[in-house]
Design an enzyme around this catalytic site. Sequence first.
Site, short mmCIF file in Angstrom:
data_model
loop_
_atom_site.label_atom_id
_atom_site.label_comp_id
_atom_site.label_asym_id
_atom_site.label_seq_id
_atom_site.Cartn_x
_atom_site.Cartn_y
_atom_site.Cartn_z
N ASP A 1 2.08 3.48 -7.85
CA ASP A 1 1.48 2.22 -7.69
C ASP A 1 2.28 1.29 -7.09
O ASP A 1 3.44 1.14 -7.53
CB ASP A 1 0.33 1.53 -8.73
CG ASP A 1 -0.15 0.23 -8.50
OD1 ASP A 1 -1.22 0.26 -7.62
OD2 ASP A 1 0.20 -0.69 -9.17
N HIS B 1 -8.32 3.59 0.29
CA HIS B 1 -7.77 2.21 -0.64
C HIS B 1 -6.81 1.56 0.60
O HIS B 1 -6.85 0.33 0.60
CB HIS B 1 -7.17 2.44 -1.68
CG HIS B 1 -6.78 1.20 -2.63
ND1 HIS B 1 -7.64 0.24 -2.90
CD2 HIS B 1 -5.65 1.00 -3.11
CE1 HIS B 1 -6.81 -0.76 -3.30
NE2 HIS B 1 -5.65 -0.24 -3.59
#
Length: 307
Positions: free
Chosen positions: A148, A221
């Site tokens: 992330d 995403h």
Amino acid sequence: MSTPQSGILPPPSSHGLFLLFRRRLGRRADAELKQFFAKLPLKSDELAAANPDAAFYSAVGFGAEMWPEFYTESKPAQLRSFPRIAGAIHPAPVTAADVVLHLRAERYDVLHEFANMVVQGTSHCLDVIDTTHAFRYQDKRDLTGFIDGTENPEDDERSEVALVAGEDADWAGGSYLHVQRYVHRLDTWHKLPVKQQEAVIGRTKVDSVEMSDEDKPLTAHISRVVIEEEGEELAILRHSLPYGTPGGDQGLYFASYCKTPTHFEKMLAKMIAPTLDGRVDHLLNFSRAVTGAAFFVPSREALAHLV
């Protein structure tokens, strides 16, 4: 000179603690509360100095609704509430929060100590409505197994992205902070083959290499949150971390700092509502937002001016 609060710019920490507060019914920000927050950076410095191995950082921010009670004469030019996105397919709930406390460190005990002090010092006016202990997972991965924050700015670019500057000189050194808590459907996610997971994210799982534009789905995403305008990518400084308990809710606590709220708002809109390409973020089939709030985190000098 304007100095940002310590929690904004340093590199990621191993532990994060996020507290959302709401003004108690019938109460207003009084002199006692203002004095408490005016001195908070100094209290943070003291705890950090007493525990140098903890690398402790903190930031406190105020929402648009309660802002006039702290600063009666002016406000940051773009301060506004968490956005309500028209036409949203996936939920992006708005949490009625007035104050945020973002703490991070390499030791959780100092976060607990400082948060306790803040809760006790503000309890006459504020109620805690949400508390989340987040943590670094493996090599900065989300619980989905993907790294992330790969798009985060580095070095001097962090301050350029995160901090208000001459465009709003009265509030220079401050930052717009957005937070959302996401709950993952991990049982369903882990049943997906890795290739399908990668198509949902837009990156390879093991080494976090972004797919080519030809192979990356428009619903990935990465396709939704990477936005270019006039040849420049819209950037935010993320301090997101996984959270959760075995057998309970598990997910990602999203937190982003930026010199403008518009970058986050455009990313969120492209995630949850069909845009010109008619698509939304397929990651939200496996992760849903359950909170959402927006704040401005003033500089240390602006906090000191509360008294």
